[in-house]
Write a protein that holds these residues in place. Structure first.
Motif, PDB file in Angstrom:
ATOM      1  N   GLU A   1     -51.993   4.762  24.772  1.00 34.90           N
ATOM      2  CA  GLU A   1     -51.258   3.528  24.534  1.00 34.90           C
ATOM      3  C   GLU A   1     -52.179   2.316  24.621  1.00 34.90           C
ATOM      4  O   GLU A   1     -53.078   2.280  25.468  1.00 34.90           O
ATOM      5  CB  GLU A   1     -50.170   3.409  25.615  1.00 34.90           C
ATOM      6  CG  GLU A   1     -49.034   2.508  25.246  1.00 34.90           C
ATOM      7  CD  GLU A   1     -48.022   2.388  26.387  1.00 34.90           C
ATOM      8  OE1 GLU A   1     -47.221   1.467  26.345  1.00 34.90           O
ATOM      9  OE2 GLU A   1     -48.061   3.215  27.333  1.00 34.90           O
TER      10      GLU A   1
ATOM     11  N   ASP B   1     -47.724   2.434  12.429  1.00 32.16           N
ATOM     12  CA  ASP B   1     -46.494   2.134  13.174  1.00 32.16           C
ATOM     13  C   ASP B   1     -46.646   0.846  13.975  1.00 32.16           C
ATOM     14  O   ASP B   1     -45.731   0.037  14.055  1.00 32.16           O
ATOM     15  CB  ASP B   1     -46.180   3.265  14.165  1.00 32.16           C
ATOM     16  CG  ASP B   1     -45.483   4.421  13.478  1.00 32.16           C
ATOM     17  OD1 ASP B   1     -45.049   4.237  12.326  1.00 32.16           O
ATOM     18  OD2 ASP B   1     -45.407   5.508  14.080  1.00 32.16           O
ATOM     19  N   MET B   2     -47.814   0.677  14.567  1.00 35.57           N
ATOM     20  CA  MET B   2     -48.026  -0.496  15.423  1.00 35.57           C
ATOM     21  C   MET B   2     -48.034  -1.800  14.621  1.00 35.57           C
ATOM     22  O   MET B   2     -47.659  -2.848  15.129  1.00 35.57           O
ATOM     23  CB  MET B   2     -49.365  -0.364  16.171  1.00 35.57           C
ATOM     24  CG  MET B   2     -49.367   0.748  17.201  1.00 35.57           C
ATOM     25  SD  MET B   2     -51.046   1.198  17.657  1.00 35.57           S
ATOM     26  CE  MET B   2     -51.349   0.066  18.947  1.00 35.57           C
TER      27      MET B   2
ATOM     28  N   LYS C   1     -51.785   7.060  11.560  1.00 37.36           N
ATOM     29  CA  LYS C   1     -50.324   7.010  11.533  1.00 37.36           C
ATOM     30  C   LYS C   1     -49.822   6.089  12.657  1.00 37.36           C
ATOM     31  O   LYS C   1     -48.962   5.246  12.445  1.00 37.36           O
ATOM     32  CB  LYS C   1     -49.773   8.426  11.708  1.00 37.36           C
ATOM     33  CG  LYS C   1     -48.296   8.519  11.587  1.00 37.36           C
ATOM     34  CD  LYS C   1     -47.852   9.975  11.583  1.00 37.36           C
ATOM     35  CE  LYS C   1     -46.343  10.083  11.630  1.00 37.36           C
ATOM     36  NZ  LYS C   1     -45.759   9.488  12.828  1.00 37.36           N
ATOM     37  N   ARG C   2     -50.410   6.249  13.850  1.00 42.77           N
ATOM     38  CA  ARG C   2     -49.983   5.390  14.969  1.00 42.77           C
ATOM     39  C   ARG C   2     -50.296   3.918  14.675  1.00 42.77           C
ATOM     40  O   ARG C   2     -49.536   3.020  15.008  1.00 42.77           O
ATOM     41  CB  ARG C   2     -50.716   5.774  16.251  1.00 42.77           C
ATOM     42  CG  ARG C   2     -50.234   7.101  16.766  1.00 42.77           C
ATOM     43  CD  ARG C   2     -50.727   7.323  18.158  1.00 42.77           C
ATOM     44  NE  ARG C   2     -50.752   8.739  18.453  1.00 42.77           N
ATOM     45  CZ  ARG C   2     -51.111   9.239  19.605  1.00 42.77           C
ATOM     46  NH1 ARG C   2     -51.503   8.452  20.580  1.00 42.77           N
ATOM     47  NH2 ARG C   2     -51.103  10.536  19.798  1.00 42.77           N
ATOM     48  N   GLN C   3     -51.447   3.691  14.037  1.00 40.78           N
ATOM     49  CA  GLN C   3     -51.831   2.304  13.741  1.00 40.78           C
ATOM     50  C   GLN C   3     -50.856   1.676  12.741  1.00 40.78           C
ATOM     51  O   GLN C   3     -50.484   0.509  12.867  1.00 40.78           O
ATOM     52  CB  GLN C   3     -53.268   2.271  13.206  1.00 40.78           C
ATOM     53  CG  GLN C   3     -54.275   2.596  14.299  1.00 40.78           C
ATOM     54  CD  GLN C   3     -55.578   3.168  13.786  1.00 40.78           C
ATOM     55  OE1 GLN C   3     -55.879   3.095  12.594  1.00 40.78           O
ATOM     56  NE2 GLN C   3     -56.370   3.747  14.673  1.00 40.78           N
TER      57      GLN C   3
ATOM     58  N   HIS D   1     -50.903  11.017  26.336  1.00 43.63           N
ATOM     59  CA  HIS D   1     -50.213   9.789  25.983  1.00 43.63           C
ATOM     60  C   HIS D   1     -51.294   8.706  25.851  1.00 43.63           C
ATOM     61  O   HIS D   1     -52.022   8.426  26.786  1.00 43.63           O
ATOM     62  CB  HIS D   1     -49.222   9.441  27.100  1.00 43.63           C
ATOM     63  CG  HIS D   1     -48.564   8.140  26.911  1.00 43.63           C
ATOM     64  ND1 HIS D   1     -47.601   7.923  25.941  1.00 43.63           N
ATOM     65  CD2 HIS D   1     -48.741   6.952  27.530  1.00 43.63           C
ATOM     66  CE1 HIS D   1     -47.218   6.667  25.998  1.00 43.63           C
ATOM     67  NE2 HIS D   1     -47.890   6.053  26.950  1.00 43.63           N
TER      68      HIS D   1
ATOM     69  N   LEU E   1     -54.343   9.146  14.302  1.00 44.65           N
ATOM     70  CA  LEU E   1     -54.494   7.769  14.792  1.00 44.65           C
ATOM     71  C   LEU E   1     -54.098   6.744  13.722  1.00 44.65           C
ATOM     72  O   LEU E   1     -53.510   5.713  14.038  1.00 44.65           O
ATOM     73  CB  LEU E   1     -55.913   7.528  15.306  1.00 44.65           C
ATOM     74  CG  LEU E   1     -56.285   8.350  16.552  1.00 44.65           C
ATOM     75  CD1 LEU E   1     -57.642   7.920  17.087  1.00 44.65           C
ATOM     76  CD2 LEU E   1     -55.240   8.222  17.665  1.00 44.65           C
TER      77      LEU E   1
END
Ligand code: DC
Length: 227
Positions: free
Chosen positions: A73, A122-123, A118-120, A71, A116
């Motif tokens: 975050e 989303d953020m 993809k997560r960025q 995880h 990473l």
């Protein structure tokens, strides 16, 4: 001037090589606008730390499971961004020389970048963010309303890094060599290399103070927010 709720909340992409002043400037710009600052380098560093702790080989196949298991975050606190890996706060540890040495190798791996990025996305997708990294304006948010590419001479960047480190036995020459090596790896990789987006505004910070950098970027941001 903080933005009001009726104003457009834009995405600001801040890219550039190591030591160009991205993180300090991004944090200040975000603070002035009431935006969230996201340091994407911290995400690459956290995965590198996990890989080193688990003694994984730095390959796509070995690191992909790590990205799924851990995880990761970024938590925004009044004192800045904290990086959490599993349940542990690794904000300090990801800045270690060991992590810095291997992070360019890890961040060149396509599987790591894909996960990473993809997560960025989303953020940052709702706007109101200042995101710093190497590929934010080119790959993560090519549609960002404001793209800045910060740069500075190698010597100036090495001096800044030495000042950040405080007490160190590293010479200026050695720090120049280390930064140059990381620049070459970051700019030479096949996937999402460090480069200026064609529509990014380049700012050379070699002779600018943090205040000057910040106010230039804020002026550009406000033009776009009010457009
Ligand atoms: O900004 P930094 O020095 O903390 O970044 C660490 C490394 O992560 C850097 O050498 C390149 C990589 N990186 C990247 O490839 N893409 C990003 N968006 C951010 C960092």
């Amino acid at each position: 001037m903080k933005t009001t709720s009726t104003e457009k909340r834009i995405i600001i992409a801040l890219d550039g090589p190591a030591g160009s002043g991205k993180s300090t400037t991004a944090r200040r710009v975000a603070g002035e606008l009431g935006y969230v600052y996201i340091d994407t380098g911290a995400m690459y560093r956290a995965i590198t730390l996990a890989a080193l702790r688990e003694e994984r080989s730095l390959t796509n196949t070995d690191l992909l499971p790590l990205l799924e298991d851990y995880h990761l975050e970024l938590v925004i606190t009044p004192d800045g961004q904290r990086t959490i890996l599993g349940r542990e706060d690794v904000t300090q540890e990801i800045r270690s020389p060991e992590v810095t040495k291997f992070v360019s190798t890890v961040s060149a791996l396509p599987a790591v970048r894909e996960a990473l990025s993809k997560r960025q996305r989303d953020m940052g997708k709702n706007g109101g963010v200042v995101m710093d990294g190497r590929d934010i304006g080119t790959v993560v948010f090519p549609e960002a309303e404001l793209k800045i590419f910060l740069m500075a001479s190698l010597e100036e960047r090495a001096k800044r890094r030495l000042a950040e480190l405080g007490e160190t036995t590293l010479s200026l020459q050695e720090m120049c060599r280390q930064i140059d090596e990381r620049d070459k790896q970051d700019a030479g990789r096949l996937v999402s290399p460090l480069r200026r987006a064609h529509d990014a505004i380049e700012i050379d910070t070699s002779h600018l103070s943090i205040e000057e950098q910040t106010s230039r970027i804020l002026a550009l941001a406000r033009e776009r927010i009010l457009a």
